[in-house]
Every structure is written in C-alpha cells, then in structure tokens.
Design a protein around this motif. Structure first.
Motif, short mmCIF file in Angstrom:
data_model
loop_
_atom_site.label_atom_id
_atom_site.label_comp_id
_atom_site.label_asym_id
_atom_site.label_seq_id
_atom_site.Cartn_x
_atom_site.Cartn_y
_atom_site.Cartn_z
N LEU A 9 0.82 -1.21 0.00
CA LEU A 9 0.00 0.00 0.00
C LEU A 9 0.86 1.26 0.00
O LEU A 9 2.01 1.23 0.36
N GLY A 10 0.22 2.34 -0.42
CA GLY A 10 0.90 3.62 -0.33
C GLY A 10 1.94 3.84 -1.40
O GLY A 10 2.83 4.67 -1.23
N ALA A 11 1.85 3.09 -2.50
CA ALA A 11 2.80 3.29 -3.58
C ALA A 11 2.61 4.70 -4.13
O ALA A 11 1.51 5.10 -4.45
N PHE A 16 3.42 12.57 9.60
CA PHE A 16 2.51 11.53 10.07
C PHE A 16 3.29 10.42 10.77
O PHE A 16 4.46 10.18 10.45
N SER A 17 2.63 9.73 11.68
CA SER A 17 3.22 8.50 12.21
C SER A 17 3.03 7.41 11.16
O SER A 17 2.20 7.54 10.27
N VAL A 61 0.06 6.92 8.18
CA VAL A 61 0.31 6.76 6.75
C VAL A 61 -0.39 5.50 6.25
O VAL A 61 -1.06 5.50 5.21
N ALA A 62 -0.24 4.41 7.02
CA ALA A 62 -0.83 3.14 6.61
C ALA A 62 -2.35 3.25 6.54
O ALA A 62 -2.98 2.70 5.63
N ARG A 63 -2.95 3.97 7.48
CA ARG A 63 -4.39 4.13 7.46
C ARG A 63 -4.87 4.87 6.23
O ARG A 63 -5.85 4.49 5.58
N SER A 100 -3.89 -5.80 7.86
CA SER A 100 -4.48 -5.07 8.98
C SER A 100 -3.44 -4.07 9.46
O SER A 100 -2.32 -4.42 9.77
N VAL A 101 -3.84 -2.81 9.47
CA VAL A 101 -2.89 -1.76 9.78
C VAL A 101 -3.43 -0.86 10.87
O VAL A 101 -4.61 -0.88 11.18
#
Lengths: 253, 264
Positions: free
Chosen positions: A105-107, A157-158, A162-164, A185-186
């Motif tokens: 995620l987050g690419a 961000f923590s 970021v993951a959320r 699960s993040v």
C-alpha cells in the motif's frame, strides 16, 4: 467460457540472480591481467533461477482463490504477474476486468505533500479517475479518520497514520478482480479490526479474489479453492480443505 | 493506426496520473521557499546576468545592433530547458522504482512527466526573457508567432533524449556521471555565450551545425534578434533532428522497458 476472470497459461518466470554481479570495468581489468579468472567466470554455472515453472490455472467470476506455499515458493511473483507488474518469461496471463492490487500500500506517496494531495496522487497511481476520487474523497477521509490532518504534510505523520491513509485509498474501489497479499491489517487495534472487516467484506462481496496467506485457517475460512505452489511448481489445485490438509501434512504440522 | 489508438487510450487512462505527477513536482519544488514560483522568474535573470557580466569581457561580441544580454538569454532559455529536463528524465525511471515494482504503470510516463514539468518552468522563463527583450530595446515582432514551432521541436528532442538516457541509466548507473560531463561539454560546444562566427576552423564550424540544440537556438535567434523568418532549411533541420531522436529514443525505451524491473 466467458466466466473466466483470470487465466494463466504455462506461466514460467526466470530471474537471473547473477545480475547484480554483471560485467564491470574492474572485472574486465582483472581478467585482462589474469586470463584464468575469465575462464573461471565462463565455467561457473549460470545463475538462472526459475521462480515459477509452467503454472496454469483459471479463476472464475466471483471465485475466491487462495495461494499457499512456503517462503520463496513464488506466490508474490505470481501475484505481480497477474497484476501486470512483471511480465512472465514464458506463457501468458489474461485478466478480464479491472484489477485492484493490494500488494503493497501507499505506492507513490510523496512525503512532502499533504494528506489531501496524496489522496489524489495515490489514487491516480492506482488508476482512478479525477472524478472518481473527488466523489469518493469524503468516504476515504472518513474511513481513515484523519479529518483533522488533511492539510498536514505526510512527512509529519506516524507510520500508522500513513498506513491508514493508504489503506483507505486502496479499498475505496469496488474492483472486479482483487489481489491481496495477506490480510492487511494496519494501524492501532481499533483500526485493525475495522480494516480487517473491510477486507472481509470486499472478499465476500462477490468480487473475484486471488489471495495469498500463510494462515491456513483464514484460507479455509475465505477461499473456495486453493493453489499450492512449491519452488515455483504447482503441487495441487483443489478445494481449500483438501489442499490445505495436504500442505500441512507436507510441512509436518 | 493501432499505435495511434493505443496512445489515445493510454492518454485517456493515464492522463490524470500524468497531471498528478507534474503538479506534484511543481508543488514540491517550491514548498518551503519564501519566494516560491518567483524563483522561476528570478533565477534565469540572475544567472544570465552573472554570465553576461563574465563573458562580455572574455569574448568580443561583434554583432552591431544586437544586445549581448538578449543574445545570451535566448540561448540559455533553450539550453537550460534541455539540460534540466533531460537530466531529470534520465533519473526518473530509476527514482520511481518503488512505484514500478508495485503497480502497473506505463513506464514512459516518468520521463514524459519530467519533460512536461520542466516545460511549464520553461514557459515561465519566457517572462524574464521578454522583459529583457523589452529592456534592451530588442523589441518584439510578428515573427514571434513562429517561435512555438521551435519550442515543440525542442520538447520532442528532449523527450527522445530522456527516453534514451533513462533506459541506459537503468542498465548502467555510470550514465549519471558520464552525462554530467557530456552536458558540460555540450554547453560549450553550443554557441550560447559566443557567436558561431568566432570559430576560425571552417570544418569545425560546419560540424557544429549538426548539433540539434544549435538548430533550435538559431531558429529562435533568427526571429528574436534579427527579426527574420527562419529559412526553410532551418525549419527542416529542427523537425528532422527532433523526430529522429524521438523515434530512436522511443524505440530503445520500448524494446527494453520490460527488462527494467530486473535491473533497478
């Protein structure tokens, strides 16, 4: 058969492990001075590594298919080929429908941009249109629970935040083919429960899913069928219970 | 026809991503700077000023009625675009590895977005250029309407170079260093700060005209400084060089793009 959503035909994938040690100038000089070294290099067995060999399968519409196997069995490689990130050395993969790859995620997040800007950038990377992102923007923000941080650069961000955000952008679509590498699960405990629930609802929502996991329990729970890979070779394809039991027996648990 | 249809489909599908990548670069470039976009205007003015100060004393510039400042700035506007865009395009594929490795995105989008991003900056630098043209009394004439032709050729040429360089850079990181030297050499071999007429050796003078950058700059100077319509050869040379390099770059990029992922 027009109900097939993903079709892999004799897919083989070769990696050359020696690529890192490609020919360099330094090596060239060494070999020029010492011809024996050159001979040694030529005689060394080649470093071809077959991550997948002759893998064939079909996934029908609405089917949830699991991929199991030990580390290095070629599961992630297979997912990347289906997602179009890698091109197989031999064989071909056809996917009929838009794919949502939830591999990592987050690419494409840019740490210098704000959360708001990153939603649009990351959405574009995932292939969403501007109109789509605009219409889903509130939903994404609401799911991530980051309303108060929209104008803050992601740099501040923590990692959980970021993951959320990344998870919320990735799961806002209703894809025809969903590719999932483990249950993602993040975040904190509350958000973990929420994200897991969201994943399950996506998987159970009638989309076609290709799902990689090491947990045979969750595979048995979710999947209709399972493909078992070992060292790049298909060991078995069948109902989840049957294949999972075979796999566990082989591993010796 | 198939090719054109592919491009149209691709632009429709990835146009928004391209838009986002370009605006990302733009936003990041001026974040946390006080003057912000004003730098795009000030920077070329100041660098040109410094160079004019230095070089007007080294070379004897002997073109009656032509301001050295205007002459220099015309050349620099073209060349700075090329040098910055080709450099960014070269590293764009390597720099975006984390994206290439995770989701499917057509890889040509990275060099293309860099060339477009610097293109916007290029358009901004036209403002100080025109300011200099007015201040030095060079003036503006109707021939200026032909200038976009040379901008387009410059863009296509740079894009072609970007494709070529980014491909080589993936397989051979040495290219980053090599190109740094090449571009320095290229700067001096292009008549930016001097007039081609000062080159004594006639063979050398002819050879230097094969430099595409010379052709684009010359096209621009014809219009801006001498108030002339560029010759047919000039039109032809610009188009030919840019299209050839673009075709070469595209072909090399397309042939190799599936192998990128193993080398990054």
């Amino acid at each position: 058969m027009d109900n097939v959503m993903v079709r892999a035909e004799n897919v083989s994938m070769m990696f050359n492990l020696g690529i890192e040690k490609g020919f360099s100038l330094k090596q060239g000089f060494v070999e020029l001075l010492d011809p024996k070294k050159r001979k040694q290099r030529k005689e060394k067995p080649n470093n071809d590594f077959w991550a997948l060999q002759d893998v064939s399968f079909e996934i029908g519409r609405g089917e949830v298919v699991g991929l199991i196997g030990s580390n290095g069995a070629g599961k992630s490689t297979m997912l990347k080929i289906v997602a179009g990130v890698l091109k197989p050395t031999r064989g071909k993969v056809e996917a009929y429908g838009n794919i949502c790859p939830m591999i990592e995620l987050g690419a494409g997040f840019d740490m210098d941009l704000t959360a708001r800007e990153n939603v649009f950038l990351n959405g574009a990377v995932m292939g969403y249109s501007k109109k789509f992102i605009e219409s889903k923007f509130d939903e994404i923000v609401a799911f991530s629970e980051l309303q108060d941080f929209l104008e803050v650069p992601v740099r501040n961000f923590s990692s959980g935040m970021v993951a959320r955000l990344a998870f919320s952008v990735a799961t806002v679509v209703e894809p025809e083919i969903l590719i999932v590498d483990e249950i993602l699960s993040v975040g904190d405990i509350a958000f973990q429960a929420k994200s897991e629930e969201k994943m399950l609802s996506m998987i159970n929502g009638g989309t076609t899913v290709l799902y990689v996991s090491h947990s045979t329990d969750s595979i048995k729970k979710l999947c209709d069928r399972v493909i078992w890979l070992d060292h790049g070779v298909v060991q078995g394809i069948g109902t989840s219970k049957e294949i999972c039991d075979q796999y566990l027996k082989m591993v010796g648990i | 026809m198939q090719f054109v249809r592919n491009i149209r489909y691709s632009l429709k599908k990835y146009g928004y991503l391209l838009d986002q990548l370009v605006s990302r670069d733009f936003k990041v470039k001026y974040k946390r700077s006080i003057l912000g976009v004003a730098w795009s205007l000030l920077y070329p003015l100041l660098t040109t000023g410094v160079m004019a100060l230095v070089f007007s004393n080294i070379f004897r510039f002997t073109q009656p009625g032509v301001s050295f400042l205007a002459y220099l700035m015309t050349g620099l506007t073209y060349f700075n675009y090329f040098s910055e865009a080709s450099n960014l395009a070269m590293s764009s594929v390597v720099a975006n590895f984390s994206l290439i490795n995770k989701v499917y995105i057509p890889k040509y989008i990275f060099p293309l977005s860099k060339c477009l991003f610097v293109g916007i900056n290029f358009l901004l630098t036209l403002i100080p250029l025109y300011a200099v043209l007015l201040l030095t009394g060079t003036g503006v004439n109707w021939h200026h309407l032909l200038l976009p032709y040379s901008y387009l050729c410059l863009f296509l040429f740079t894009l072609g170079m970007g494709f070529l360089l980014s491909t080589i850079a993936v397989f051979m990181r040495d290219m980053f260093y090599i190109y740094g030297i090449v571009i320095t050499l290229w700067t001096y071999l292009t008549p930016i700060m001097y007039d081609l007429a000062i080159i004594q050796n006639e063979v050398m003078q002819v050879a230097m005209k094969f430099n595409p950058m010379y052709q684009y700059i010359n096209f621009g100077r014809m219009i801006i400084l001498y108030n002339m319509t560029p010759s047919a050869e000039s039109f032809g040379a610009c188009a030919l060089s840019s299209v050839l390099v673009l075709l070469l770059g595209t072909a090399v990029f397309r042939r190799n793009q599936d192998k990128f992922i193993y080398y990054i």
